[in-house]
Design a protein around this motif. Structure first.
Motif, PDB file in Angstrom:
ATOM      1  N   TYR A  88      -3.715  -2.192   1.913  1.00  0.00           N
ATOM      2  CA  TYR A  88      -2.332  -1.743   2.060  1.00  0.00           C
ATOM      3  C   TYR A  88      -1.847  -1.828   3.509  1.00  0.00           C
ATOM      4  N   THR A 129      -3.129   2.702   8.792  1.00  0.00           N
ATOM      5  CA  THR A 129      -3.302   1.507   7.974  1.00  0.00           C
ATOM      6  C   THR A 129      -4.567   0.746   8.362  1.00  0.00           C
ATOM      7  N   LEU A 131      -0.589  -0.975  -2.998  1.00  0.00           N
ATOM      8  CA  LEU A 131       0.348   0.085  -2.611  1.00  0.00           C
ATOM      9  C   LEU A 131       1.216   0.508  -3.795  1.00  0.00           C
TER      10      LEU A 131
END
Length: 626
Positions: free
Chosen positions: A425, A415, A581
């Protein structure tokens, strides 16, 4: 002078013709035979793998040296130090969603195939046999490699094992054959990594490059996946580990994710600072740091590092998925080992191994000791992001033989940092609990994630594809989606979690989230979460977030559990990240709406497309606790 073939080796006419014409064929009976040829001959300590092309150009591919702890190989091109995710093409006309050779290159593969055979028949060859996957389950295989690139065969032998065919009390008939022809990368494919699968009477795989990732390793993986489709089982892209708590409870984790998603790291202890503390993370905006003091973490008994057979022969009707290592060695990435003392166990094992290892992209000279924190530079001041070491699993301390039942199945995602000013995201907390239907969606989408060190990547968010093993699959996505869905339906007693690595919102964490989640959940054992410990995530795709957790009496800050609590992110940054997302999931999941998709799978995907609630997902696949 030719080496005699084993009498019990059954060859196709084509393969027999190659061996008959080749100047020499050295058939290895053990890994030591391949190691002795890794530098051209047992007398050499240095070797350059090079080829003269038809136009007279000499192409130096790899510099190989003998070191005190094995063999070290470094590629002359930075491009060759990582896997190209678009390297696979399929040459046959069997069902496949993958690019076909004739579509990509504009002509039939048959001529290139024959040219490959002709080229190999003019080379000194190194050949060895192995069994794919677990013994007796995956089938007989053969590797045919030019002898001057025997370091590649050595690496393949470490990963898959080397079988002494003469000692078998049966005939050996390969159903899978690897042909290695490195110069074709330049003469036929404009310098790109290309791996061609040809699923004919024998499953042929042609490796036109010398980086082992897409061929020596993932090529065999593709053959296992193809076999599983015919026989109704999966080879998962995962690591697995038995975690033994200080109180001798055992909880088995299976950790899946795209390349760089933390599979190898799941088998490692949390990295500690010199004073013994564990740094949870550092705030990239304020530079604040958070620490934990855990006197003793859990013991780890590794099961597998990257590929696990979920073969139907060892499944039981008890609500637990069972997995077994599909490899004989592990292809361990060590880019996070940046200095001595980062990971004492791995450092000790690689500096003083009981057996010779293969090192890739490590800066070392002939006769020296390859140190896994000395990374080759792609250019001055820029270390290669994908240094590797191949470890035979038999030398890994406390490794587990046979199959194990999975208690917790976790999914790792790389991430990026997320702030309200630059939303991404990166909104996943320390870990999230997923209902099985939602867990299946994460397996379909399998985000490749942020700053992937293992592959050639442009950095944009993309999908590794179904099961995160789609880059290695030769068949159809829908078949793998259905096979995976059946696992989630049958595994009523397995729990599912989602863990980030690299960042939690504005906090830089590395792989610490999955290490802490592993230790915390192992100490909990099989206890269920109490009411109030979990809350529905603000984004349903993230399942349940935690309200609080205590590790060894110390509370983990809530802002690391629920990213919207971070002042640097807030609800605005979180919701913008949620939209990224959600849109990504929707665009990827529409690709699975095939007429052959299991109706339950269609229902689960529609739940996402309709922006269903967490309760909606919970109802779609029942668990033992429901």
């Amino acid at each position: 002078m030719k080496t005699n073939m084993p009498d019990n080796l059954i060859l196709s006419d084509k393969l027999a013709d190659i061996f008959a014409k080749a100047p020499s064929v050295q058939f290895a009976s053990g890994i030591e035979d391949l190691e002795s040829l890794a530098c051209g001959s047992s007398d050499n300590s240095e070797w350059t793998v090079s080829y003269t092309l038809p136009d007279g150009r000499k192409m130096d591919e790899v510099n190989v040296v003998r070191v005190k702890n094995g063999i070290s190989a470094n590629y002359t091109e930075a491009y060759m130090r990582r896997r190209d995710p678009n390297c696979m093409v399929v040459a046959d006309e069997n069902p496949s969603d993958k690019p076909k050779f004739h579509d990509r290159f504009g002509h039939s593969f048959e001529q290139t195939r024959q040219e490959t055979f002709d080229w190999l028949s003019e080379q000194d060859l190194a050949v060895f046999a192995f069994e794919m996957g677990s013994s007796g389950l995956g089938g007989d295989a053969l590797a045919v490699c030019p002898a001057n690139a025997c370091f590649f065969a050595f690496g393949l032998g470490l990963l898959q094992g080397v079988l002494d065919v003469r000692k078998l009390n049966r005939s050996f008939k390969p159903s899978f054959i690897i042909y290695v022809a490195p110069p074709f990368r330049h003469t036929h494919f404009e310098g790109r990594q290309v791996v061609v699968h040809n699923r004919v009477e024998e499953h042929e795989m042609f490796s036109y490059n010398l980086y082992p990732g897409p061929s020596a390793k993932k090529g065999v993986y593709g053959a296992l996946i193809n076999m599983g489709v015919r026989e109704n089982w999966v080879t998962a892209h995962c690591s697995a580990v038995e975690v033994v708590t200080p109180y001798d409870n055992i909880v088995t984790f299976m950790h899946e994710g795209a390349s760089g998603g933390g599979k190898s790291e799941m088998l490692q202890q949390p990295h500690r600072l010199p004073d013994g503390q564990i740094q949870i993370g550092r705030n990239i905006i304020t530079d604040e740091q958070k620490f934990l003091e855990i006197r003793r973490t859990c013991d780890l008994h590794p099961v597998c590092d990257d590929m696990a057979m979920c073969h139907s022969s060892f499944q039981k009707d008890d609500g637990k998925l069972r997995v077994m290592d599909a490899e004989d060695g592990w292809f361990v990435r060590v880019n996070h080992i940046t200095n001595y003392g980062t990971d004492h166990d791995l450092e000790h094992l690689t500096v003083h191994p009981p057996k010779s290892l293969l090192f890739l992209n490590i800066d070392v000279v002939s006769g020296g000791t390859a140190l896994i924190w000395e990374h080759l530079e792609d250019e001055p001041g820029v270390p290669c992001p994908n240094p590797r070491v191949v470890l035979p699993r038999r030398i890994v301390p406390d490794s587990v033989e046979g199959n194990v039942a999975v208690d917790i199945r976790s999914f790792g995602v790389r991430t990026p940092p997320c702030t309200k000013d630059k939303p991404t995201y990166g909104i996943i907390g320390l870990f999230h609990i997923l209902p099985p239907a939602l867990a299946w969606l994460w397996r379909l989408v399998a985000p490749r994630g942020y700053s992937n060190p293992s592959i050639v990547d442009e950095g944009a968010m993309s999908s590794e594809g179904v099961g995160s093993y789609w880059p290695f699959t030769t068949g159809r996505k829908v078949d793998q989606a259905n096979l995976l869905l059946q696992q989630f339906v049958d595994s009523t007693r397995t729990r599912y979690i989602l863990t980030p690595n690299q960042h939690i919102g504005a906090w830089e964490t590395g792989f610490m989230p999955q290490w802490l989640a592993r230790d915390y959940l192992a100490r909990r054992g099989h206890a269920q979460f109490r009411p109030g410990q979990l809350k529905s995530s603000r984004l349903p795709l993230l399942g349940y977030a935690l309200n609080n957790i205590r590790i060894e009496g110390i509370n983990v800050p809530r802002e690391l559990l629920q990213v919207e609590k971070q002042p640097e992110v807030g609800t605005e940054g979180y919701d913008n990240g949620s939209e990224i997302l959600q849109n990504f999931f929707e665009s990827e999941l529409k690709k699975y709406m095939h007429q052959d998709l299991n109706p339950l799978g269609r229902e689960i995907i529609n739940c996402c497309l309709d922006k269903g609630s967490l309760e909606d997902y919970q109802k779609l696949i029942k668990t033992a606790s429901q």
